[in-house]
Motif scaffolding. Structure first.
Motif, PDB file in Angstrom:
ATOM      1  N   TRP A  99      -8.464   3.719   5.864  1.00 35.26           N
ATOM      2  CA  TRP A  99      -9.732   3.342   5.198  1.00 35.26           C
ATOM      3  C   TRP A  99      -9.664   3.345   3.699  1.00 35.26           C
ATOM      4  O   TRP A  99     -10.496   3.469   2.927  1.00 35.26           O
ATOM      5  CB  TRP A  99     -10.913   4.417   5.668  1.00 35.26           C
ATOM      6  N   GLN A 100      -8.200   3.421   3.496  1.00 36.19           N
ATOM      7  CA  GLN A 100      -7.926   3.440   1.929  1.00 36.19           C
ATOM      8  C   GLN A 100      -7.169   2.287   1.562  1.00 36.19           C
ATOM      9  O   GLN A 100      -6.047   1.994   2.213  1.00 36.19           O
ATOM     10  CB  GLN A 100      -7.113   4.649   1.753  1.00 36.19           C
ATOM     11  N   LYS A 101      -7.464   1.565   0.539  1.00 38.66           N
ATOM     12  CA  LYS A 101      -6.933  -0.034   0.246  1.00 38.66           C
ATOM     13  C   LYS A 101      -6.542  -0.411  -1.179  1.00 38.66           C
ATOM     14  O   LYS A 101      -7.743  -0.231  -1.685  1.00 38.66           O
ATOM     15  CB  LYS A 101      -7.518  -1.009   1.061  1.00 38.66           C
ATOM     16  N   LEU A 102      -5.694  -0.928  -1.454  1.00 34.84           N
ATOM     17  CA  LEU A 102      -5.628  -1.386  -2.921  1.00 34.84           C
ATOM     18  C   LEU A 102      -5.884  -2.874  -2.469  1.00 34.84           C
ATOM     19  O   LEU A 102      -4.892  -3.638  -1.868  1.00 34.84           O
ATOM     20  CB  LEU A 102      -4.350  -1.170  -3.332  1.00 34.84           C
ATOM     21  N   ILE A 103      -6.666  -3.739  -3.483  1.00 30.58           N
ATOM     22  CA  ILE A 103      -6.973  -5.003  -3.204  1.00 30.58           C
ATOM     23  C   ILE A 103      -6.493  -5.603  -4.378  1.00 30.58           C
ATOM     24  O   ILE A 103      -6.851  -5.265  -5.521  1.00 30.58           O
ATOM     25  CB  ILE A 103      -8.479  -5.177  -2.692  1.00 30.58           C
ATOM     26  N   GLN A 124       0.759  -1.098  -0.024  1.00 31.25           N
ATOM     27  CA  GLN A 124       0.203   0.084  -0.116  1.00 31.25           C
ATOM     28  C   GLN A 124       0.786   1.339   0.210  1.00 31.25           C
ATOM     29  O   GLN A 124       1.909   1.151   0.487  1.00 31.25           O
ATOM     30  CB  GLN A 124      -0.858  -0.119   1.324  1.00 31.25           C
ATOM     31  N   PRO A 125       0.385   2.399  -0.600  1.00 27.84           N
ATOM     32  CA  PRO A 125       1.209   3.524  -0.317  1.00 27.84           C
ATOM     33  C   PRO A 125       1.417   4.291   1.008  1.00 27.84           C
ATOM     34  O   PRO A 125       0.303   3.828   1.574  1.00 27.84           O
ATOM     35  CB  PRO A 125       0.391   4.499  -1.460  1.00 27.84           C
ATOM     36  N   GLY A 126       2.304   4.562   1.260  1.00 26.25           N
ATOM     37  CA  GLY A 126       2.802   4.921   2.866  1.00 26.25           C
ATOM     38  C   GLY A 126       1.688   5.896   3.139  1.00 26.25           C
ATOM     39  O   GLY A 126       1.588   6.159   4.399  1.00 26.25           O
ATOM     40  N   TRP A 127       1.182   6.852   2.158  1.00 27.23           N
ATOM     41  CA  TRP A 127       0.318   7.905   2.639  1.00 27.23           C
ATOM     42  C   TRP A 127      -1.059   7.568   2.968  1.00 27.23           C
ATOM     43  O   TRP A 127      -1.865   8.298   3.231  1.00 27.23           O
ATOM     44  CB  TRP A 127       0.551   9.226   1.898  1.00 27.23           C
TER      45      TRP A 127
END
Length: 305
Positions: free
Chosen positions: A278-282, A271-274
């Protein structure tokens, strides 16, 4: 007032949502160096005012690029509250403006425009705050009625079509879900051949055509669902947007293969560190089960942010 002059050079920068990375970097630089405001300056490229580098550049005619400049790039700049002005110059100046971003930019050197995600990863590692996109107050008032909705953004492009949303899988996964707003693919909608998963709504149509309303809808949503599509960049660089994205990898194309994500410093599975919690790449294809997993993640964080 200390003002940063951020130069978006169309000799190097694309007329795509990748420009969101440039905007986020300009905002991060502004905050890092104590500027009060940012003024965006757009310089023309050498081919009808644009670059001619990628397959997309060569596929899209100049009129399509101009439409994207006016309806995508310039509105992106306005999503930063610190933006106090935009200048679209008819020619290339001999010297850079004062207080320029990128800091080493000069219009007479080789064209340069930082817009790739690896630049964002490196900037975040140096402590830059990148999530600055915000809808306007008026757009947020419009979006209040959609608070808590599940907002689904479709990709249905004639460019790299294997990346598009699997409509059948999404229909299956969303069956039985209430309060869903579907945002069609903008350019597909302009041709009259767009899909809305059978969930037509004025909100989705308006958001597809107006970037500020799109941003406000994404902020108001209980959860946003994406495939790997340009508009998702709005959510990537917003601290408010709750979202999950599937189908990040499509082996058919160089820029969506696993090795490309390695180049971007976001290896498959990470996942991007920033990102907020509640924000996610699946990192799954957009099968019905993967979309259900994205829905489940969204319900877990529906009241976050």
């Amino acid at each position: 007032m200390r003002m940063l002059n951020a130069v978006y050079d169309l000799a190097a920068g694309p007329v795509t949502f990748d420009a969101a990375v440039f905007v986020a970097l300009a905002e991060g630089y502004r905050r890092r160096h104590g500027y009060d405001a940012v003024h965006f300056i757009v310089l023309p490229g050498p081919n009808d005012g644009f670059r001619l580098v990628s397959k997309r550049d060569k596929l899209f005619e100049a009129a399509r690029k101009r439409w994207r400049l006016e309806n995508l790039i310039l509105p992106l700049f306005r999503l930063l509250p610190a933006c106090v002005g935009i200048s679209v110059l008819p020619g290339r100046p001999a010297a850079p403006p004062p207080d320029v971003f990128p800091p080493d930019y000069h219009p007479e050197r080789d064209a340069y425009c930082p817009y790739t995600l690896d630049k964002a990863v490196l900037a975040h590692a140096e402590g830059w705050a990148l999530q600055g996109f915000e809808a306007s107050h008026q757009a947020r008032k419009w979006a209040e009625k959609y608070a808590g909705a599940t907002v689904v953004t479709l990709r249905e492009s004639d460019f790299q079509p294997a990346r598009n949303t699997d409509m059948a899988a999404w229909r299956e996964a969303l069956s039985g879900e209430d309060n869903v707003v579907v945002v069609p693919d903008t350019e597909a909608m302009l041709t009259g051949r767009y899909n809305d998963l059978g969930r037509a709504s004025n909100a989705g149509l308006l958001a597809a055509l107006h970037l500020d309303l799109r941003m406000a809808l994404y902020e108001a949503a209980g959860h946003n669902l994406f495939v790997n599509t340009g508009p998702a960049q709005l959510a990537w660089f917003s601290p408010r947007c709750r979202f999950a994205a599937v189908k990040m990898v499509t082996p058919d194309y160089k820029t969506t293969r696993p090795e490309w994500f390695d180049r971007l410093r976001i290896p498959v599975g990470t996942q991007p560190g920033w990102f907020k919690p509640w924000q996610k790449l699946i990192w799954l294809d957009d099968t019905a089960d993967a979309v259900r997993a994205a829905l489940a993640f969204g319900k877990e964080y529906r009241n976050a942010a």
